[in-house]
Design a protein around this motif. Sequence first.
Motif, PDB file in Angstrom:
ATOM      1  N   GLN A 187       0.832  -1.210   0.000  1.00  0.00           N
ATOM      2  CA  GLN A 187       0.000   0.000   0.000  1.00  0.00           C
ATOM      3  C   GLN A 187       0.866   1.259   0.000  1.00  0.00           C
ATOM      4  OE1 GLN A 187      -2.971   0.021   3.066  1.00  0.00           O
ATOM      5  NE2 GLN A 187      -3.904   1.933   2.372  1.00  0.00           N
ATOM      6  N   SER A 188       1.947   1.251   0.787  1.00  0.00           N
ATOM      7  CA  SER A 188       2.797   2.445   0.874  1.00  0.00           C
ATOM      8  C   SER A 188       3.570   2.695  -0.415  1.00  0.00           C
ATOM      9  CB  SER A 188       3.776   2.315   2.042  1.00  0.00           C
ATOM     10  OG  SER A 188       4.784   1.359   1.756  1.00  0.00           O
ATOM     11  N   LEU A 189       3.703   1.656  -1.256  1.00  0.00           N
ATOM     12  CA  LEU A 189       4.457   1.786  -2.507  1.00  0.00           C
ATOM     13  C   LEU A 189       3.585   2.214  -3.686  1.00  0.00           C
ATOM     14  CD1 LEU A 189       6.643  -1.441  -2.132  1.00  0.00           C
ATOM     15  CD2 LEU A 189       7.438   0.923  -1.868  1.00  0.00           C
ATOM     16  N   GLU A 190       2.270   2.243  -3.495  1.00  0.00           N
ATOM     17  CA  GLU A 190       1.357   2.551  -4.594  1.00  0.00           C
ATOM     18  C   GLU A 190       1.662   3.896  -5.251  1.00  0.00           C
ATOM     19  OE1 GLU A 190      -1.149   0.858  -6.092  1.00  0.00           O
ATOM     20  OE2 GLU A 190      -0.648  -0.924  -4.920  1.00  0.00           O
ATOM     21  N   SER A 191       2.043   4.881  -4.440  1.00  0.00           N
ATOM     22  CA  SER A 191       2.261   6.228  -4.984  1.00  0.00           C
ATOM     23  C   SER A 191       3.464   6.293  -5.917  1.00  0.00           C
ATOM     24  CB  SER A 191       2.444   7.237  -3.840  1.00  0.00           C
ATOM     25  OG  SER A 191       3.607   6.927  -3.078  1.00  0.00           O
ATOM     26  N   TYR A 192       4.345   5.290  -5.872  1.00  0.00           N
ATOM     27  CA  TYR A 192       5.526   5.266  -6.739  1.00  0.00           C
ATOM     28  C   TYR A 192       5.242   4.629  -8.099  1.00  0.00           C
ATOM     29  CZ  TYR A 192       8.178   6.045  -2.371  1.00  0.00           C
ATOM     30  OH  TYR A 192       8.664   6.541  -1.194  1.00  0.00           O
ATOM     31  N   LEU A 193       4.102   3.980  -8.243  1.00  0.00           N
ATOM     32  CA  LEU A 193       3.823   3.207  -9.445  1.00  0.00           C
ATOM     33  C   LEU A 193       3.312   4.093 -10.581  1.00  0.00           C
ATOM     34  CD1 LEU A 193       1.974   0.116  -7.893  1.00  0.00           C
ATOM     35  CD2 LEU A 193       4.353   0.215  -8.675  1.00  0.00           C
ATOM     36  N   LYS A 194       4.002   4.065 -11.699  1.00  0.00           N
ATOM     37  CA  LYS A 194       3.551   4.755 -12.909  1.00  0.00           C
ATOM     38  C   LYS A 194       2.803   3.767 -13.807  1.00  0.00           C
ATOM     39  CE  LYS A 194       5.629   8.666 -11.936  1.00  0.00           C
ATOM     40  NZ  LYS A 194       4.847   9.867 -11.587  1.00  0.00           N
ATOM     41  N   GLU A 195       1.916   4.321 -14.648  1.00  0.00           N
ATOM     42  CA  GLU A 195       1.238   3.472 -15.626  1.00  0.00           C
ATOM     43  C   GLU A 195       2.250   2.917 -16.623  1.00  0.00           C
ATOM     44  OE1 GLU A 195      -1.923   2.570 -15.654  1.00  0.00           O
ATOM     45  OE2 GLU A 195      -2.306   3.727 -13.818  1.00  0.00           O
ATOM     46  N   PHE A 196       1.936   1.779 -17.226  1.00  0.00           N
ATOM     47  CA  PHE A 196       2.865   1.116 -18.148  1.00  0.00           C
ATOM     48  C   PHE A 196       3.322   2.059 -19.258  1.00  0.00           C
ATOM     49  CE2 PHE A 196       3.827  -1.433 -21.912  1.00  0.00           C
ATOM     50  CZ  PHE A 196       4.760  -2.321 -21.398  1.00  0.00           C
ATOM     51  N   LYS A 270      11.528   3.997  -6.117  1.00  0.00           N
ATOM     52  CA  LYS A 270      11.002   5.033  -7.010  1.00  0.00           C
ATOM     53  C   LYS A 270      11.443   4.786  -8.448  1.00  0.00           C
ATOM     54  CE  LYS A 270      10.494   8.870  -3.732  1.00  0.00           C
ATOM     55  NZ  LYS A 270      10.968  10.221  -3.358  1.00  0.00           N
ATOM     56  N   LEU A 271      12.706   4.400  -8.622  1.00  0.00           N
ATOM     57  CA  LEU A 271      13.204   4.072  -9.965  1.00  0.00           C
ATOM     58  C   LEU A 271      12.443   2.881 -10.531  1.00  0.00           C
ATOM     59  CD1 LEU A 271      17.066   4.482  -9.482  1.00  0.00           C
ATOM     60  CD2 LEU A 271      15.654   5.746 -11.117  1.00  0.00           C
ATOM     61  N   MET A 272      12.232   1.870  -9.688  1.00  0.00           N
ATOM     62  CA  MET A 272      11.475   0.690 -10.123  1.00  0.00           C
ATOM     63  C   MET A 272      10.081   1.095 -10.603  1.00  0.00           C
ATOM     64  SD  MET A 272      12.878  -2.499  -9.569  1.00  0.00           S
ATOM     65  CE  MET A 272      14.226  -3.270  -8.675  1.00  0.00           C
ATOM     66  N   GLY A 273       9.472   2.031  -9.886  1.00  0.00           N
ATOM     67  CA  GLY A 273       8.117   2.455 -10.230  1.00  0.00           C
ATOM     68  C   GLY A 273       8.022   3.169 -11.563  1.00  0.00           C
ATOM     69  N   ARG A 274       9.168   3.612 -12.096  1.00  0.00           N
ATOM     70  CA  ARG A 274       9.206   4.279 -13.402  1.00  0.00           C
ATOM     71  C   ARG A 274       9.819   3.392 -14.483  1.00  0.00           C
ATOM     72  NH1 ARG A 274      13.095   8.557 -11.815  1.00  0.00           N
ATOM     73  NH2 ARG A 274      13.116   8.991 -14.054  1.00  0.00           N
ATOM     74  N   ALA A 275      10.244   2.191 -14.105  1.00  0.00           N
ATOM     75  CA  ALA A 275      10.947   1.306 -15.045  1.00  0.00           C
ATOM     76  C   ALA A 275       9.980   0.364 -15.747  1.00  0.00           C
ATOM     77  CB  ALA A 275      12.023   0.511 -14.312  1.00  0.00           C
ATOM     78  N   VAL A 296       7.130  -6.511  -7.294  1.00  0.00           N
ATOM     79  CA  VAL A 296       6.271  -5.654  -6.470  1.00  0.00           C
ATOM     80  C   VAL A 296       5.982  -4.333  -7.170  1.00  0.00           C
ATOM     81  CG1 VAL A 296       6.346  -4.218  -4.380  1.00  0.00           C
ATOM     82  CG2 VAL A 296       6.854  -6.664  -4.228  1.00  0.00           C
ATOM     83  N   MET A 297       6.985  -3.800  -7.884  1.00  0.00           N
ATOM     84  CA  MET A 297       6.835  -2.491  -8.534  1.00  0.00           C
ATOM     85  C   MET A 297       6.373  -2.610  -9.984  1.00  0.00           C
ATOM     86  SD  MET A 297       7.376  -0.696  -5.961  1.00  0.00           S
ATOM     87  CE  MET A 297       7.251   0.932  -6.694  1.00  0.00           C
ATOM     88  N   GLU A 298       5.899  -3.781 -10.381  1.00  0.00           N
ATOM     89  CA  GLU A 298       5.255  -4.011 -11.679  1.00  0.00           C
ATOM     90  C   GLU A 298       6.208  -3.766 -12.853  1.00  0.00           C
ATOM     91  OE1 GLU A 298       1.552  -1.856 -11.715  1.00  0.00           O
ATOM     92  OE2 GLU A 298       0.820  -2.855  -9.904  1.00  0.00           O
TER      93      GLU A 298
END
Length: 386
Positions: A187-196, A270-275, A296-298
Motif C-alpha cells: 500500500q505504501s508503494l502505490e504512490s511510486y507506481l507509474k502506468e505502463f 522510485k526508480l522501479m516504479g518508473r521502469a 512488487v513495482m510491476e
Amino acid sequence: MKILMVSIFAPHFFNWTEQLKGSGHEIYWLDVFDSNTEVEKIDFAQQITGWRYKWDFPGRYFLKKNHPGFNRLINKVNERSFQKVLEKRIKEIKPDVIHSFVIYLAAAPVLPVLDKFPDIKWILSTWGSDLFYYSKQEGYLEDIRRVLPKVDYLFTDCKRDHQIAIENGFKGTYLGNFPGGGGYDLQSLESYLKEFDERNIILVKGYQGLHGRAIEVLKAFLPLKEKLREFDIVVFGADEEVFHFVRNSEINTWKNFKVLGKVSHREVMKLMGRARIFIGNSLSDGMPNTLLEAIVMEVFPIQSNPGGATQEIITDGLNGLLINNPEEPKHIRNVLEKVLENEIDIEKAIKFNNENLRPGLDRERIKDEVLKKYKLVEEELETSGS
C-alpha cells in the motif's frame, strides 16, 4: 518464548525482526561485530551492543586507520571475546531458542558455545549466497558441515537452499522459504507506481564485485544502441569496477544512459516504479531481493538463474526472462532482444505477476506466515518440556 537473535548489523535482519513486534515473544539481539548502535526499527528488542571493547578510548578510530599494526596489538588486550560474551548472555537471558542469521558470520562462531547448552534449540536463516556459493568453497564448507547437523530449524530465501542444506547434514525441521527481509508494504508503494505507458526506463543493478556481473550486461547493450534509443538506461548501485568500465566505454557517450552509485532503498523503489524492464545479473545469489522488488513495482524482470533459484518464481518467457549464462554478453544480448523485438508480451507478463506473485509478497501476509512458524517452534518446545 525467549529468542536470542545473533546477527550482524544488516537491514535484512532488521526488516525480518520487525515482523516479531507485538508477537508476544521476548526478543534479544546480540550484534556479532558490535556496531555500538541502537536500532530504532527494532526498539522492542533488547539490543546487546557496546560489548566489544573494554575501553573505547579517544583516538581509537585514528589509530585503527593510521597505525593498524599497533591497533591490532592493543586490541588483543582491549577486545572481548564474542564467544565469552555470548555464553555470559545465554546464562543471563536463558533463551528458549537462538536464531542465527548467515552461517559463516553468525552460526559457525556460535556453535562452540551452543554445545555447552544442549537444551537450547537453534534456528538458522540463510540468505543469498550463504549456501549456494560457500558450500563450494572448501574452508567455508567445513563450517557448513559442522553447523547444519546441529541446527533444529531452518529458514531459507529459496527452495534450492533447503536441498543444499540436506546434502550437507541438515536433519531438522524446515520452516520454509521467505524473503530475507520479510515482505513489502504494498500500500505504501502505490504512490511510486507509474502506468505502463509512462515507463521507459531499463533499470540495471550495477554490482560487479565477487558475484555481480553488471559489466556483462553493459557489454550486451553496446551492439543494441539503435534498438535502445527509445529507452532511458539507468544503472544503480554501481561499484568502482562498473564506473571504471563506463568511463572507458562508448556507452558513456550515450545521451540516454546514466550510472548511479549507492542510492537509498526508497530511491531504488522510485526508480522501479518508473521502469519498464529490470535486469539483474550475478553468478551467485539466493532469491534476489531486487527481483522481488521489480515484481512488487510491476516491472518486467530479466534475471540470472544461479542454481535454479530464480526459476522457482520466473518461468522463462511467461512472466520474465532468465539469463542462464551470466558471464556471456552475447547470450544476454539475445535474451534482451526478445523484448526489444516484441517476441515477449511484457504487459501480459506483468499482469501475470500482479495476479499470481505480487499479492504473496505483501508484508502482512508474509508476517502472518512467519509468525506461524515461530509458533510451531514454541509449541514443540512446550510439548518436549511437558
